[in-house]
Write a protein that holds these residues in place. Structure first.
Motif, short mmCIF file in Angstrom:
data_model
loop_
_atom_site.label_atom_id
_atom_site.label_comp_id
_atom_site.label_asym_id
_atom_site.label_seq_id
_atom_site.Cartn_x
_atom_site.Cartn_y
_atom_site.Cartn_z
N ASP A 115 9.67 9.88 -9.47
CA ASP A 115 10.95 10.51 -9.13
C ASP A 115 11.15 10.62 -7.63
O ASP A 115 12.22 10.31 -7.10
CB ASP A 115 11.05 11.89 -9.77
N PHE A 116 10.10 11.03 -6.93
CA PHE A 116 10.21 11.15 -5.48
C PHE A 116 10.30 9.78 -4.81
O PHE A 116 11.03 9.61 -3.84
CB PHE A 116 9.03 11.94 -4.91
N VAL A 117 9.54 8.82 -5.32
CA VAL A 117 9.59 7.48 -4.72
C VAL A 117 10.98 6.88 -4.90
O VAL A 117 11.52 6.26 -3.99
CB VAL A 117 8.50 6.58 -5.34
N TYR A 118 11.59 7.09 -6.06
CA TYR A 118 12.96 6.63 -6.27
C TYR A 118 13.91 7.30 -5.27
O TYR A 118 14.79 6.66 -4.71
CB TYR A 118 13.40 6.93 -7.71
N ILE A 157 0.82 -1.21 0.00
CA ILE A 157 0.00 0.00 0.00
C ILE A 157 0.86 1.26 0.00
O ILE A 157 0.58 2.21 -0.74
CB ILE A 157 -0.97 -0.01 1.19
N VAL A 158 1.91 1.31 0.81
CA VAL A 158 2.72 2.53 0.96
C VAL A 158 3.39 2.93 -0.35
O VAL A 158 3.25 4.09 -0.78
CB VAL A 158 3.74 2.36 2.10
N VAL A 205 0.67 9.78 -5.27
CA VAL A 205 0.71 11.13 -4.72
C VAL A 205 1.94 11.89 -5.19
O VAL A 205 1.85 13.04 -5.64
CB VAL A 205 0.65 11.08 -3.17
N TRP A 206 3.12 11.29 -5.08
CA TRP A 206 4.37 12.00 -5.34
C TRP A 206 4.95 11.78 -6.72
O TRP A 206 5.71 12.61 -7.22
CB TRP A 206 5.43 11.60 -4.31
#
Length: 76
Positions: free
Chosen positions: A37-40, A25-26, A33-34
């Motif tokens: 690029d931000f998740v990386y 889920i996270v 949402v992000w």
């Protein structure tokens, strides 16, 4: 080895599946949402983030499922 025909799900299987679902889920939520690029960045930063913890929870869920296949000894 083991046969899937004789396999009976137990509590470890249930916990493993719950851990896998909750850990997925996270990263999916943060991708929505992000963006990627931000998740990386969350995965590669030196800080402890929820994404890194979710990797550990996925490993734990897989370990629970693998342990559920282990032959159990029942005391009667």
């Amino acid at each position: 080895m083991f046969s899937l025909k004789s396999y009976k799900p137990n509590v470890l299987t249930a916990f493993g599946i719950i851990f896998l679902i909750s850990a997925a889920i996270v990263p999916i939520q943060n991708l929505i949402v992000w963006g990627p690029d931000f998740v990386y960045h969350f995965y590669t930063s030196s800080e402890i983030t929820a994404e890194k913890i979710s990797i550990g929870v996925i490993v734990l869920g897989i370990a629970f499922i693998l342990l559920s296949f282990k032959k159990q000894i029942h005391v009667e």
